[in-house]
Design an enzyme around this catalytic site. Structure first.
Site, mmCIF file in Angstrom:
data_model
loop_
_atom_site.group_PDB
_atom_site.id
_atom_site.type_symbol
_atom_site.label_atom_id
_atom_site.label_comp_id
_atom_site.label_asym_id
_atom_site.label_seq_id
_atom_site.Cartn_x
_atom_site.Cartn_y
_atom_site.Cartn_z
ATOM 1 C CG ASP A 154 41.710 0.078 19.696
ATOM 2 O OD1 ASP A 154 42.650 0.568 19.054
ATOM 3 O OD2 ASP A 154 41.138 0.685 20.611
ATOM 4 C CB SER A 171 42.719 3.001 17.222
ATOM 5 O OG SER A 171 42.379 3.219 18.555
ATOM 6 C CE LYS A 187 38.731 2.798 20.334
ATOM 7 N NZ LYS A 187 39.845 3.394 21.034
ATOM 8 C CG HIS A 199 35.951 9.607 18.479
ATOM 9 N ND1 HIS A 199 36.054 8.798 19.593
ATOM 10 C CD2 HIS A 199 37.218 9.966 18.166
ATOM 11 C CE1 HIS A 199 37.319 8.666 19.915
ATOM 12 N NE2 HIS A 199 38.048 9.362 19.079
ATOM 13 N NE ARG A 202 48.550 3.252 17.689
ATOM 14 C CZ ARG A 202 47.381 3.894 17.679
ATOM 15 N NH1 ARG A 202 46.262 3.271 17.983
ATOM 16 N NH2 ARG A 202 47.324 5.155 17.363
HETATM 17 N N1 URA Z 1 41.849 7.613 20.258
HETATM 18 C C1 URA Z 1 41.740 6.287 20.026
HETATM 19 O O1 URA Z 1 40.789 5.658 20.437
HETATM 20 N N2 URA Z 1 42.722 5.685 19.348
HETATM 21 C C2 URA Z 1 43.792 6.341 18.842
HETATM 22 O O2 URA Z 1 44.629 5.741 18.216
HETATM 23 C C3 URA Z 1 43.888 7.722 19.097
HETATM 24 C C4 URA Z 1 42.887 8.331 19.809
#
Ligand code: URA
Length: 428
Positions: A162, A184, A188, A83, A169
């Site tokens: 999320d 967040s 995932k 990620h 947000r």
């Molecule tokens: N990427 C995400 O999935 N969530 C965040 O809060 C910031 C970047």
């Protein structure tokens, strides 16, 4: 019963919330019992007051539990993912997913769309005609098992809390909060039921985290959360004070990723991708040493297998690379003086791409996948007046609108700036 306003007040006053209070807030918000205005107040209280490690863990768990987790058969290939916290020109996912699939790993990659000035992997892949990024949980698991890799968006089944909180947000100035970002991202990633995860935490003018210290704190929080959940996790801190690779946009980045998979562009983009790959080969014990891991990755590129795997993944997701449009017309931005490239305001480049139509100003905007940039210089390069700094893939009229933003993004000094190190630290 504790009222939502009481829990908000607790965080507003800088106190730690209990696990039960956090679960009640996330469940209440997911079910629509807590309205957006109360959740926005809570997000702002968290943004301003922060969270303890225990609170961050409870928030991650509650968001993960709001949806389903992938189920894998015992004894299959190790499941891994990478990620990135996002940047300009970051197309490493397109290269890394098929490359790792060739090395005996399975990569069920959940990616995102452009955010702020940064581009999104899903938007890039959608430059390929027919490519589907809205696979169901069943399709993700099926393609991962058959092909070895998949890159798709979070389905409604994965961490739906999320999805809802993220959208809130985004419009309440509460995105750059370490506990909120951690929960967040990790909710995932943990839903993928991974064995190992590598995080590319970027810092600099084109990243969320502008300073190295902020990026380091985020990396620590992410690694700690991954490890607490039993996923072998490491992070690299990488520079985003200039674009990663030459291309920035959507279609242009697909072309560059394919050139890298063909072994044509062994530059800093390949260096970054390779280092992230090495981490995962070591974490899963596919390789015992760094040099062995690097050799394995190089061999998959040289043999053409990584490129063939990319073709296979694209076809499995409905994409047709035969229909991939070639690069369109371009116009050069020239240096106005002789000297050395001192800084590149990378965020400004990302904003110019959005202005051209390559990203979204509002959620409903449709993306023009063909527009983009090619950077022709890097920090530290010597340049002459009149030398091209970058190419803009867009019509002449569009180019005129962003010309001053783009040339203003590159500062030129009389003395040579030291080139920037790409990978600054590793957190484990
Ligand atoms: N990427 C995400 O999935 N969530 C965040 O809060 C910031 C970047």
């Amino acid at each position: 019963m504790v009222l939502p306003a009481e829990t908000i007040a607790k965080k507003r006053d800088g106190l730690a919330m209990s696990r039960d209070e956090i679960v009640a807030v996330i469940n209440g918000y997911s079910r629509g019992e807590i309205p957006d205005y109360q959740m926005a107040a809570m997000a702002m209280a968290i943004y301003l007051r922060g969270m303890t490690t225990e609170e961050t863990a409870a928030l991650t768990d509650a968001m993960l539990a709001s949806g389903q987790r992938m189920q894998w058969q015992a004894g299959g290939k190790p499941k891994v993912d990478k990620h990135s916290t996002g940047g300009i020109g970051d197309k490493t996912s397109l290269i890394l997913a098929p490359l790792l699939a060739c090395c005996g790993l399975a990569v069920p990659m959940i990616s995102g769309r452009g955010l702020g000035a940064t581009g999104g992997t899903l938007d890039k892949l959608e430059a390929i005609p027919g490519f589907r990024t809205n696979l169901s949980l069943h399709e993700i698991q099926d393609i991962t098992d058959r092909v070895g890799c998949v890159i798709t968006g979070a389905t409604g089944e994965i961490a739906p809390a999320d999805k809802k909180l993220y959208a809130l947000r985004d419009v309440t100035a509460t995105v750059p909060s370490i506990p909120l970002i951690t929960a967040s991202i990790m909710s995932k990633k943990l839903a993928e039921s991974l064995d190992a995860l590598v995080l590319d935490v970027k810092f600099g003018s084109g990243a969320f985290m502008k300073s190295l210290d902020e990026a380091r704190a985020l990396a620590r929080s992410l690694v700690e959360t991954g490890q607490r959940m039993g996923v072998k996790t490491t992070a690299l801190l990488t520079d985003m004070n200039q674009p990663l690779g030459r291309m920035a946009g959507n279609l242009v980045e697909v072309h560059e990723a394919m050139a890298t998979l063909e072994g044509r562009e062994p530059d800093h983009l390949w260096h970054c991708t390779r280092e992230l790959g090495i981490e995962l080969l070591l974490l899963t014990s596919i390789a015992a040493r760094r040099e062995q891991a690097a050799k394995t990755l190089d061999a998959e590129i040289a043999s053409g297998r990584a490129l063939a795997k990319f073709h296979e993944m694209v076809a499995a997701q409905g994409g047709d690379l035969m229909q991939l449009p070639p690069l369109g017309q371009s116009h050069e931005i020239l240096a106005e003086q002789t000297g050395y490239v001192a800084t590149i305001n990378t965020e400004q480049l990302g904003l110019a791409i959005i202005e051209l139509g390559g990203g979204r100003k509002v959620m409903s905007d449709k993306i023009d996948h063909r527009v983009g940039l090619e950077m022709l210089v890097r920090v530290g390069d010597k340049i002459d007046q009149g030398q091209p700094l970058m190419r803009v893939f867009a019509s002449y009229e569009q180019c005129k609108q962003v010309r001053s933003t783009l040339s203003g993004a590159v500062t030129i000094s009389e003395t040579a700036a030291a080139p920037l190190p790409l990978i600054v630290d590793r957190i484990e």
